[in-house]
Design a protein around this motif. Sequence first.
Motif, mmCIF file in Angstrom:
data_model
loop_
_atom_site.group_PDB
_atom_site.id
_atom_site.type_symbol
_atom_site.label_atom_id
_atom_site.label_comp_id
_atom_site.label_asym_id
_atom_site.label_seq_id
_atom_site.Cartn_x
_atom_site.Cartn_y
_atom_site.Cartn_z
ATOM 1 N N LYS A 233 -21.360 -14.907 16.887
ATOM 2 C CA LYS A 233 -22.059 -15.525 15.752
ATOM 3 C C LYS A 233 -21.880 -14.653 14.506
ATOM 4 N N GLY A 234 -21.987 -15.269 13.329
ATOM 5 C CA GLY A 234 -21.944 -14.516 12.075
ATOM 6 C C GLY A 234 -23.280 -13.830 11.845
ATOM 7 N N LYS A 235 -23.279 -12.507 11.628
ATOM 8 C CA LYS A 235 -24.531 -11.752 11.520
ATOM 9 C C LYS A 235 -25.011 -11.693 10.069
ATOM 10 N N ILE A 236 -26.339 -11.785 9.877
ATOM 11 C CA ILE A 236 -26.953 -11.618 8.550
ATOM 12 C C ILE A 236 -27.060 -10.133 8.210
ATOM 13 N N HIS A 237 -27.303 -9.298 9.227
ATOM 14 C CA HIS A 237 -27.303 -7.837 9.037
ATOM 15 C C HIS A 237 -26.564 -7.224 10.222
ATOM 16 N N ASN A 238 -25.850 -6.139 9.981
ATOM 17 C CA ASN A 238 -24.908 -5.607 10.974
ATOM 18 C C ASN A 238 -25.569 -5.048 12.224
ATOM 19 N N GLU A 239 -26.621 -4.265 12.035
ATOM 20 C CA GLU A 239 -27.249 -3.588 13.181
ATOM 21 C C GLU A 239 -28.511 -4.328 13.598
ATOM 22 N N PRO A 240 -28.721 -4.552 14.897
ATOM 23 C CA PRO A 240 -30.005 -5.100 15.330
ATOM 24 C C PRO A 240 -31.146 -4.138 15.014
ATOM 25 N N VAL A 241 -32.321 -4.681 14.708
ATOM 26 C CA VAL A 241 -33.525 -3.865 14.547
ATOM 27 C C VAL A 241 -34.002 -3.521 15.959
ATOM 28 N N ALA A 255 -35.572 -5.750 20.472
ATOM 29 C CA ALA A 255 -34.427 -5.702 19.551
ATOM 30 C C ALA A 255 -34.251 -7.102 18.990
ATOM 31 N N PHE A 256 -33.943 -7.185 17.689
ATOM 32 C CA PHE A 256 -33.661 -8.507 17.115
ATOM 33 C C PHE A 256 -32.646 -8.401 15.990
ATOM 34 N N GLN A 257 -31.962 -9.500 15.771
ATOM 35 C CA GLN A 257 -30.931 -9.578 14.733
ATOM 36 C C GLN A 257 -30.796 -11.035 14.306
ATOM 37 N N TYR A 258 -30.674 -11.249 13.005
ATOM 38 C CA TYR A 258 -30.507 -12.608 12.489
ATOM 39 C C TYR A 258 -29.024 -12.952 12.390
ATOM 40 N N ASN A 259 -28.724 -14.233 12.686
ATOM 41 C CA ASN A 259 -27.349 -14.719 12.518
ATOM 42 C C ASN A 259 -27.360 -15.969 11.636
ATOM 43 N N ASP A 260 -26.171 -16.491 11.344
ATOM 44 C CA ASP A 260 -26.079 -17.595 10.382
ATOM 45 C C ASP A 260 -26.217 -18.981 11.017
ATOM 46 N N ARG A 346 -50.705 -8.787 24.166
ATOM 47 C CA ARG A 346 -50.474 -9.405 22.855
ATOM 48 C C ARG A 346 -50.801 -8.425 21.725
ATOM 49 N N GLY A 347 -51.972 -7.791 21.806
ATOM 50 C CA GLY A 347 -52.381 -6.850 20.763
ATOM 51 C C GLY A 347 -51.474 -5.631 20.691
ATOM 52 N N ILE A 348 -51.045 -5.140 21.868
ATOM 53 C CA ILE A 348 -50.168 -3.962 21.914
ATOM 54 C C ILE A 348 -48.837 -4.275 21.220
ATOM 55 N N VAL A 349 -48.241 -5.414 21.578
ATOM 56 C CA VAL A 349 -46.950 -5.795 20.986
ATOM 57 C C VAL A 349 -47.113 -6.034 19.487
ATOM 58 N N GLU A 350 -48.188 -6.747 19.111
ATOM 59 C CA GLU A 350 -48.409 -7.075 17.702
ATOM 60 C C GLU A 350 -48.512 -5.813 16.863
ATOM 61 N N SER A 351 -49.237 -4.841 17.380
ATOM 62 C CA SER A 351 -49.449 -3.594 16.651
ATOM 63 C C SER A 351 -48.137 -2.809 16.501
ATOM 64 N N ILE A 352 -47.396 -2.645 17.596
ATOM 65 C CA ILE A 352 -46.146 -1.865 17.557
ATOM 66 C C ILE A 352 -45.120 -2.552 16.656
ATOM 67 N N VAL A 353 -44.963 -3.873 16.823
ATOM 68 C CA VAL A 353 -43.957 -4.621 16.050
ATOM 69 C C VAL A 353 -44.328 -4.632 14.566
ATOM 70 N N GLY A 354 -45.599 -4.885 14.273
ATOM 71 C CA GLY A 354 -46.043 -4.960 12.870
ATOM 72 C C GLY A 354 -45.713 -3.701 12.097
ATOM 73 N N ASP A 355 -46.033 -2.548 12.689
ATOM 74 C CA ASP A 355 -45.801 -1.264 12.004
ATOM 75 C C ASP A 355 -44.313 -1.036 11.744
ATOM 76 N N VAL A 356 -43.499 -1.234 12.772
ATOM 77 C CA VAL A 356 -42.079 -0.865 12.661
ATOM 78 C C VAL A 356 -41.306 -1.849 11.778
ATOM 79 N N VAL A 357 -41.559 -3.156 11.931
ATOM 80 C CA VAL A 357 -40.801 -4.147 11.144
ATOM 81 C C VAL A 357 -41.142 -4.018 9.661
ATOM 82 N N GLY A 358 -42.429 -3.783 9.360
ATOM 83 C CA GLY A 358 -42.829 -3.596 7.955
ATOM 84 C C GLY A 358 -42.072 -2.441 7.320
ATOM 85 N N SER A 359 -42.014 -1.306 8.021
ATOM 86 C CA SER A 359 -41.297 -0.122 7.505
ATOM 87 C C SER A 359 -39.808 -0.415 7.368
#
Length: 635
Positions: A233-241, A255-260, A346-359
């Motif tokens: 797939k065509g990637k929107i950003h090169n490296e997965p988060v 891990a996540f990565q956007y494609n076109d 749910r709360g554990i994942v939400e907390s970890i993901v929220g902090d890292v993705v925002g940064s």
Amino acid sequence: MVNNEKYDENQIQVLEGLEAVRKRPGMYIGSTSIRGLHHLVYEIVDNSIDEALAGFCESIQVIIHKDNSVTVIDDGRGMPVGIHPKMHIPTIEVIMTVLHAGGKFGGGGYKVSGGLHGVGASVVNALSEICEVTVKRDGHIWYQSFSRGKTVTPFGKIGNTDDHGTIIHFMPDEEIFESIEFEYDTLSQRLRELAFLNKGINIKITDERYEKENQFHYEGGIKSFVEYLNRNKGKIHNEPVYIEGIKNTTSVELAFQYNDTYNENLFSFANNIDTVEGGTHLVGFKTALTRVLNDYAKKFGFLKENDKNLSGEDVREGLTAVISVKLTDPQFEGQTKTKLGNSEVRGIVESIVGDVVGSFLEENPTVGKSIIEKGLNAARAREAAKKARELTRRKSVLESTTLPGKLADCSSKDPSECEIYIVEGDSAGGSAKQGRDRRFQAILPLRGKIMNIEKQRLDKILASDTIRSMITAFGGGVGKDFDVSRIRYDRVIIMTDADVDGAHIRTLLLTFFYRFMRDLIDLGHVYIAQPPLYKVKKGKIEQYAYSDDELDKLLIEIGGKDSSTDIQRYKGLGEMNPEQLWSTTMDPSGRVLLKVSVEDAMAADEIFTILMGDKVDPRREFIRENAKRVSNLDI
């Protein structure tokens, strides 16, 4: 890999006996089909993976032998070899012959475990003609053999060694399984998945029947997994988060990565189990991602104060993500263990993901802008699709006057007995309309070229007359609104010519159903008709053959081919008159239908991307690899 946890006969707890497994194998491995057969391998491999999770196993090897028996070898600690304190027989015998016996119940054997029901080894033994266990442990090699759940040879030492690990060799029982022919590709796919989910482990599969082998080792873990899923797939950003975190005793890896593309692909796992129905870990990720992306969009002016927030659907367009959690006491909903129910996750994942993705977004503004712009475009398309859907829905009242003009509907209004044939072209459609049983069979001929929906958003797709006709005829809606309980036909049957064009139309239709009416396939409503390839006439007798093999057998049965034998190769459905089409392809008492099913969502996504996507090289490679499997190629 140093861990001082004790693992011996005292950790093996016994819950019940083995009697029911051979009587009702489906209760323990799902079915006695090819799917259940593969499940035997997964049960044994899961035990080795549990050793890896506990820090004791670095490599696993799976060998499919020429006789379709399988050997699984690991370099873990080796099964306990002492006498079981309560059963007073060798512990290996307890593990192999007693259901729900294992080191996963009291918390002393394994802290994190995938094979949670503890049925693995004993069920494999019960459903195998031969099952042999060899253990390397405590300076010795130990051996015991079993058959169909019963002990054959006594447990004992057969040699000395400095190695450690367990070897299990089993031959599936032909009395139980429909087939014992293992599919290398299916096993490979799952073993690759396990290697992604357990970074650093070495997993090797060897197939002695076809001289194939694969080795899987991914230091990148699920980051490598996302790269693999997005490779065509065509990637929107090169490296997965990539995000990794631990809270209390729960570890989260994401891990996540956007494609076109315009599809979302989210895969979730708990203790290596594929939670296909999602659960609290997936909800936590989705909630955090939607909140963080909306906050970011407002903070940097992509969304004005009075603008509507982006929906979860908007921010996940083109997203490929893998989330894997490992926890000590997972609760799975349902017998199939496919939905994680632990509320705290749910709360554990939400907390970890929220902090890292925002940064991450703040540190990578170019990537942040690309993701938000994709989400904004998705929101605009969603609004357009909503209007188009409402128009489609208004038209889908169940009165025949509002149904598509080309549809020849059936008279029955009971969906459970009705079926609709999707037919290629007006000529075949005419024959099908005349030949059908009008009471329960509806015919919808397709006009013109079907859109390749893999490259389109839903609003564009709904502009296609052909696709709107199908949506209106089926009556269940489309996309996120699709409700399989509202469909007007229990069976949707694709009936196309047995040539290249017919195969292409089938693939286009299946892509549409998979992407926008997924439950139609998942719940077993989609079929492919199998029209005959040949009509053989000798004297006054006419018979039909559905493959080249059948033709050869038929010719032998009628005494061979001579001047009085007429063989007609059908190029298309339109060459058959209505009576022939009915008797060969549409009559429930004699027809052949193939039910479409998706064993593996990841493999299906990959195939649709390769076949219908923009990239030519992966498609060329796929065709080259699969050319040998093609039958009935019409050139």
